[in-house]
Design an enzyme around this catalytic site. Structure first.
Site, PDB file in Angstrom:
ATOM      1  N   SER B  59       0.857  -1.188   0.000  1.00 50.16           N
ATOM      2  CA  SER B  59       0.000   0.000   0.000  1.00 50.16           C
ATOM      3  C   SER B  59       0.887   1.230   0.000  1.00 50.16           C
ATOM      4  CB  SER B  59      -0.919  -0.016   1.228  1.00 50.16           C
ATOM      5  OG  SER B  59      -0.245  -0.433   2.397  1.00 50.16           O
ATOM      6  N   GLU B  60       1.118   1.750  -1.183  1.00 51.61           N
ATOM      7  CA  GLU B  60       2.056   2.857  -1.351  1.00 51.61           C
ATOM      8  C   GLU B  60       1.598   4.116  -0.638  1.00 51.61           C
ATOM      9  OE1 GLU B  60       1.439   0.617  -3.626  1.00 51.61           O
ATOM     10  OE2 GLU B  60       3.447  -0.142  -4.047  1.00 51.61           O
ATOM     11  N   PHE B  83       9.212   0.222  -7.104  1.00 53.67           N
ATOM     12  CA  PHE B  83       9.581   0.795  -8.406  1.00 53.67           C
ATOM     13  C   PHE B  83       8.951   2.178  -8.443  1.00 53.67           C
ATOM     14  CE2 PHE B  83      10.156  -3.640  -9.263  1.00 53.67           C
ATOM     15  CZ  PHE B  83      11.138  -3.725 -10.237  1.00 53.67           C
ATOM     16  N   HIS B 129       7.984  -0.855 -15.098  1.00 56.27           N
ATOM     17  CA  HIS B 129       9.209  -1.067 -14.322  1.00 56.27           C
ATOM     18  C   HIS B 129      10.325  -0.219 -14.910  1.00 56.27           C
ATOM     19  CE1 HIS B 129       7.239  -5.096 -13.408  1.00 56.27           C
ATOM     20  NE2 HIS B 129       7.542  -4.659 -12.207  1.00 56.27           N
TER      21      HIS B 129
HETATM   22  C1  LIG Z   1       1.046  -0.934  -6.724  1.00 51.00           C
HETATM   23  C2  LIG Z   1       2.149  -1.908  -6.785  1.00 51.00           C
HETATM   24  N1  LIG Z   1       3.049  -1.954  -5.804  1.00 51.00           N
HETATM   25  C3  LIG Z   1       4.059  -2.812  -5.841  1.00 51.00           C
HETATM   26  C4  LIG Z   1       4.199  -3.665  -6.885  1.00 51.00           C
HETATM   27  C5  LIG Z   1       5.368  -4.657  -6.920  1.00 51.00           C
HETATM   28  N2  LIG Z   1       4.814  -6.001  -6.765  1.00 51.00           N
HETATM   29  C6  LIG Z   1       4.546  -6.760  -7.827  1.00 51.00           C
HETATM   30  S1  LIG Z   1       3.722  -8.140  -7.415  1.00 51.00           S
HETATM   31  C7  LIG Z   1       3.753  -7.745  -5.781  1.00 51.00           C
HETATM   32  C8  LIG Z   1       3.106  -8.658  -4.795  1.00 51.00           C
HETATM   33  C9  LIG Z   1       1.689  -8.935  -5.132  1.00 51.00           C
HETATM   34  O1  LIG Z   1       1.172  -9.860  -4.243  1.00 51.00           O
HETATM   35  P1  LIG Z   1      -0.281 -10.451  -4.425  1.00 51.00           P
HETATM   36  O2  LIG Z   1      -1.254  -9.364  -4.637  1.00 51.00           O
HETATM   37  O3  LIG Z   1      -0.512 -11.356  -3.270  1.00 51.00           O
HETATM   38  O4  LIG Z   1      -0.228 -11.296  -5.772  1.00 51.00           O
HETATM   39  P2  LIG Z   1       0.661 -12.561  -6.111  1.00 51.00           P
HETATM   40  O5  LIG Z   1       1.943 -12.063  -6.680  1.00 51.00           O
HETATM   41  O6  LIG Z   1       0.866 -13.330  -4.875  1.00 51.00           O
HETATM   42  O7  LIG Z   1      -0.113 -13.305  -7.135  1.00 51.00           O
HETATM   43  C10 LIG Z   1       4.398  -6.534  -5.571  1.00 51.00           C
HETATM   44  C11 LIG Z   1       4.621  -5.929  -4.270  1.00 51.00           C
HETATM   45  C12 LIG Z   1       3.245  -3.591  -7.897  1.00 51.00           C
HETATM   46  N3  LIG Z   1       3.294  -4.368  -8.986  1.00 51.00           N
HETATM   47  N4  LIG Z   1       2.236  -2.711  -7.822  1.00 51.00           N
END
Ligand SMILES: Cc1ncc(C[n+]2csc(CCOP(=O)(O)OP(=O)(O)O)c2C)c(N)n1
Ligand SMILES: Cc1ncc(C[n+]2csc(CCOP(=O)(O)OP(=O)(O)O)c2C)c(N)n1
Ligand SMILES: [Mg+2]
Ligand SMILES: [Mg+2]
Lengths: 354, 324, 354, 324
Positions: B59-60, B83, B129
């Site tokens: 949660s940014e 990122f 990215h």
């Molecule tokens: C808004 C945002 N913050 C950070 C990221 C970096 N990031 C990519 S996937 C991820 C984790 C996502 O976890 P989840 O929602 O549980 O999905 P899963 O990868 O487990 O399928 C993060 C922090 C992102 N893509 N988007």
């Protein structure tokens, strides 16, 4: 409390000083609120968000805090400020942007001052919530025994920042208390169009936290509930979401016309539940005050506020140069140049009061 | 001096400041047990514990908002956004609170937060990215904006940023993280904010740039040299405040400025530099003010080399400048 | 279903065709997933988010949708795409950014194509959720009888956009189904550090909506639950939040090293609950397939995917000029100029494949 | 022709498009029963019903996100953000989705959303009711950005924006809403995006501006005329795409450009115009390119007149330009 006879103050563990302080502050809030409204109509205040009808929430929560506790309010928490001991004069200097305005005319927030542990409210709704969580996180890191409270409206609960902030707190459990002052409207939007949930309190379930709904027009209920929660949180308890159900008797702000979106009957129904009248009835029933003392109290407060308004109106305004203050601790050269430009220009043109 | 990658230099700066000042805390997604997805916060959790190295929910807005609250209460939080492309979720906190907190509070409260975020392309990162959002923050009064291009500068500028009383957005060109190694001063080392670095001296054309593009500019300068054109390369290092003296000195010398950055052209930070030159050094100019930038498209996954201000594109601008 | 004997397919209202289709697609998902991983290791794919261990969620939900229903997935929904009938060839063209890439190499998303009513996932987590709500709002305005489903991870539930999107839907009640694929990790962050609530399903309470938790490694449970919900929503029912509890057996993406944050024992514990093995056991127990047919099926799928990979690897790549396509319907002159610049430059320099 | 305020002209455009095209829907906070806090959506709920005039929860990210989803499914949503100061809560949706939806979807899906938001100062609105964030959006490829300055343009540009296949951020200078009246064409009326309006012809200095600042520029021009200086005033009307031809024509004529806008100076949109002039009209210049803008501070509650690019400040720049 409705229906059966209200309990005695002693049963509630309240002294008559507690009661009169809260009552007095509610009256003071109402009187100052009406003056601020008039000052806005006179063009002395840019914009004002009335607090009429919601005094019990501000006063009840404000009384539950200790001086060292920190409040992150919304823009409608006048009662809490007064209850925490902010002098009427300082609020007037703020709202009239006199030379003594503690916030130097930079912004709207009704009030804020570090000496009172009150953080000026941001206008963007709900954005103070993660800040309150962070403040509380820091106090945990520093080992302080303070509680941070943030108050916000029902509309605020729809914003991402409510969710992100409360969720963050649900994981890290810093000493923070969330108070939703549910006055049933976000400008024209009734809370039933704000969310599908029938209470705000139940939103706590989403975070594994406790949610409590309290009658927000009953200052004693607000105070007792909040104080219990605040002390529990001070002792290391998890954050809690308190919903205080109340009603905004006035307009949203001085730019709003509530007749467009709600009926006079609805307003009248809630006007009958006026928290000040209710407390007054209770105090008289319990013999804490009598009619005579009440009249005297109100007269005294009217006089006090009127005098302060007079005084504040006489105070000089702020200089244009203030607009360059407090942007940075060490301003970039670009800004310093711009401040010079204004100085030069101010020499040339009539300095008008903002 | 120790040879370090850019990522390691960041890590070194964080560790150094956390040791020196217990008010410094680190928070962000995956910064703790995982050590950061680029390993910039590696080992910090072990060394400083979970109350100073905080893994946050995804949660940014909360990350920035919580960091602000912490700073208001006396800590020196360094928040990581995984990122810079995801910084937009926290944009309201950045623009409406972080940038304005001192002003809104008339100094009663202020928030010396550092927000670190990897920026830029060159890692086949695609649309989300690879972005370079520095101009958004340069256009937001109340913030300072820093973008180092070497491991030493990364360390020195990060330490300065953490010690600064103002909020700093600290962008780290991600393609440099592990591709670059150099001797980095040990221990306490600062580089002042607002001072550019003259990377290469030259007489004919000034390439004014920052971040990873510095290396593209250097390559272009090398190639120009073979064509007999002497190119000066200036690395701004700090975007707010930027080092106008250094820019102006260089433009006075060469009369031919070329500004280069990865972000899209329209309303990018290069426009600000060009505008200042057009205001204050107009009489020094011997050629139009040129910009070599990312195109006005989202950052593409394929063919990013073409999208970026690559050496060919910079060289082309140098040639154009010399020819006019 | 664990513990007692699993019910017969007929009892569940499932034909053997239903069962084999789901099983086959899970196997196909696994095989293609492994190839994509290898292609990434070979440098042919820029980044890949594995789906191993989570096939039942994609396949079960994908099977519950009708072709006209619209899916807003996250980046890990390969199973749903295949179940909705996307040919392996098209996914490979996408992932390898061949000249036939339906998304023209613009972005990462595993897949997306209007012909299949699949919207490419955005990388910024949770941001597809309000879009799905809006898409469903429009279908309501237009009087279509479609259902919109959005799938997201456990990490996504912490983002403001999850909250704002679901809350919006709780008021306006368009035909949307929210599916949280709770694989217990957001990169390195365990779900217990993601939120204070012990389930994701209970977050529905915050919106007055129904929340259902289902075993996400049981494809039949996922399918049956989702289908019932989807049809209810199609008939005008309120939105529902489904939590499918599963486990990410692989790394987060090809840039991740899960050994840093979880134990091999934990992984092994969940590996034993592999949804494909589980379905295989069920199908064999119920006599829907036998070992021999299973071996043949797997061989067939391996062959199919291998051949498609071969084919796709031979396809030419995209031209650099694509980077200027699809930015606008009517591009500003500035962009047209820039496209010219690239054309000119491309003539001068070697065109390298992105 | 009917005499209308700016707000009424917006209302007229919305009603006209909603009548003409049933795909057009309006959504936002208080746009329905309340008719919008500035009354721009007045009576629309009554006329078009709650499925086309949608009061939303207080959630800017959802407002933008839902509008995108609606547009992807064939509607033409016009989303209102109550003040442009609150657009930052929806910034991730705007930048990461709205601007990139066509690209990310390679045209399979696209989102012709119009986002309307009041901008600018001059109403004693303070820090969060006065900002001018257009540069953020100008720096975001995929968006178009429009800022009308007259009731007729408001109507004509809004109709064009609704009919455009691309997302448009439509900023309405709030101090003009009820202070300005003029004859507005009845019925179907469009003003093309990307075309500037020559508000006043002049020979000596070009003031290039947009939004409410047009009126300050005109006042400055009047006063300059008394000093014998002939000032041309150009209203860009659209920021993306901007009318370079008109700018260039004016700069060629006068050689003395002054750019004015309310937003803060650093990295404001004025920098882009200055940069383009410095690239393409450098040989036409007879004076430095000057900018008159809001200062690099948050928007102040008190003394906003001093903060804004008021006629005195514009006049001062005109004099400086003529003197150099
Ligand atoms: C808004 C945002 N913050 C950070 C990221 C970096 N990031 C990519 S996937 C991820 C984790 C996502 O976890 P989840 O929602 O549980 O999905 P899963 O990868 O487990 O399928 C993060 C922090 C992102 N893509 N988007
Ligand atoms: C993020 C944001 N969006 C919109 C607004 C405009 N606005 C000001 S107050 C308000 C309603 C707030 O309602 P609520 O949270 O219930 O608080 P109340 O005014 O009832 O005390 C709105 C929409 C704002 N200030 N901030
Ligand atoms: Mg309210
Ligand atoms: Mg997950």
């Amino acid at each position: 409390m409705r229906g059966k006879a209200p309990p005695d103050p002693e049963t509630l563990g309240l002294s008559s000083e507690d009661l009169t302080r809260m009552y007095r502050t509610m009256v003071l809030t109402r009187v100052l609120d009406r003056y601020l409204l008039r000052l806005q109509r006179m063009g002395k205040v840019a914009l004002y968000a009335e607090t009429i009808g919601e005094e019990a929430v501000g006063v009840g929560t404000g009384y539950a805090l200790r001086p060292e506790d920190v409040l992150f309010p919304s823009y409608r928490e006048l009662g809490a400020f007064l209850m925490r001991g902010v002098p009427v004069s300082e609020i007037l200097d703020r709202m009239l942007n006199t030379v003594d305005d503690p916030l130097k005319g930079h912004e709207f927030a009704i009030f804020g001052d570090r000496r009172y542990n009150i953080v000026p409210a941001p206008t963007p709704v709900a954005t103070q919530i993660p800040l309150a969580v962070g403040y509380a996180m820091a106090s945990k890191v520093k080992g302080e025994r303070i509680v941070v409270m943030t108050i916000f409206g029902d509309g605020a609960t729809s914003k991402g920042d409510f969710h992100e902030g409360v969720n963050f707190a649900s994981v890290h459990k810093p000493p923070v208390v969330f108070v939703c002052r549910n006055n049933q409207y976000a400008i024209s939007t009734h809370v039933s169009k704000q969310t599908g949930s029938s209470t705000i309190a139940q939103k706590a379930v989403a975070y594994g936290l406790e949610g409590i709904r309290v009658d927000g027009n009953d200052v004693l209920a607000v105070y007792l509930t909040t104080r219990a929660v605040v002390e529990r949180v001070r002792d290391g308890g998890a954050p809690v979401l308190i919903e205080a159900l109340t009603y905004r008797l006035g307009a949203h702000t001085t730019s709003d016309d509530p007749k467009r979106y709600r009926t006079e009957e609805e307003v009248q129904r809630w006007a009958k539940l006026d928290p000040i009248e209710r407390m007054r009835g209770y105090l008289i029933a319990k013999g804490v005050i009598d009619e005579e003392r009440d009249v005297a109290l109100r007269a005294e407060i009217e006089g006090l506020v009127a005098a302060e308004v007079e005084r504040a109106l006489q105070r000089p305004g702020l200089e244009p140069a203030v607009i360059f203050e407090d942007v940075y601790a060490s301003p970039p050269w670009t800004l310093l140049e711009q401040a010079e430009e204004l100085k030069e220009l101010s020499g040339l043109q009539k300095v008008t009061k903002g | 001096m120790t040879v370090m990658t850019f990522a390691k230099a960041i890590n070194d700066a964080l560790r150094h400041e956390m040791k020196r000042d217990e008010r410094v805390v680190v928070l962000g997604e995956d910064v703790g047990v995982n050590g950061g997805v680029f390993r910039c916060t590696e080992h910090l959790l072990m060394e400083f514990g979970p109350s100073r190295v905080i893994d946050t929910p995804l949660s940014e807005s909360a990350i920035i908002g919580v960091a602000i609250g912490m700073a208001m209460n006396g800590l020196r939080p360094v928040a990581e956004i995984q990122f810079s492309d995801f910084i937009f979720g926290g944009f309201e906190q950045l623009v409406s609170n972080l940038a304005k907190i001192r002003y809104r509070n008339a100094g009663h409260y202020f928030a010396p937060v550092v927000v670190r975020a990897p920026v830029g392309g060159g890692v086949r990162g695609g649309m989300y990215h690879s972005q370079s959002p520095e101009a958004y923050f340069a256009h937001t009064a109340g913030l300072k904006v820093v973008i180092p291009s070497t491991p030493s500068d990364a360390k020195g500028l990060l330490i300065s940023s953490i010690r600064d009383e103002d909020p700093v957005i600290f962008f780290e060109p991600k393609r440099l993280y592990h591709s670059l190694r150099e001797d980095v001063p040990d221990g306490d080392y600062t580089v002042p904010l607002g001072k550019a670095r003259l990377v290469r001296e030259g007489d004919d054309v000034s390439v004014i740039t920052y971040g990873a593009t510095v290396y593209d500019a250097l390559e272009a300068a090398e190639r120009a040299a073979k064509e007999g054109v002497s190119v000066e390369v200036l690395d701004l290092r700090t975007i707010v405040p930027y080092d106008w003296e250094a820019i102006s000195r260089s433009v006075r010398k060469t009369g031919r400025p070329v500004i280069a950055h990865e972000a899209q052209r329209t309303a990018g930070f290069g426009a600000e530099i060009a505008a200042m030159i057009a205001e204050r050094e107009i009489y020094s100019l011997e050629a139009p003010v040129l910009r070599v930038t990312g195109y006005d498209t989202p950052f593409p996954l394929v063919h990013e080399h073409h999208y970026l201000p690559n050496p060919e594109r910079i060289l082309r601008a140098i040639r154009r400048s010399v020819a006019s």
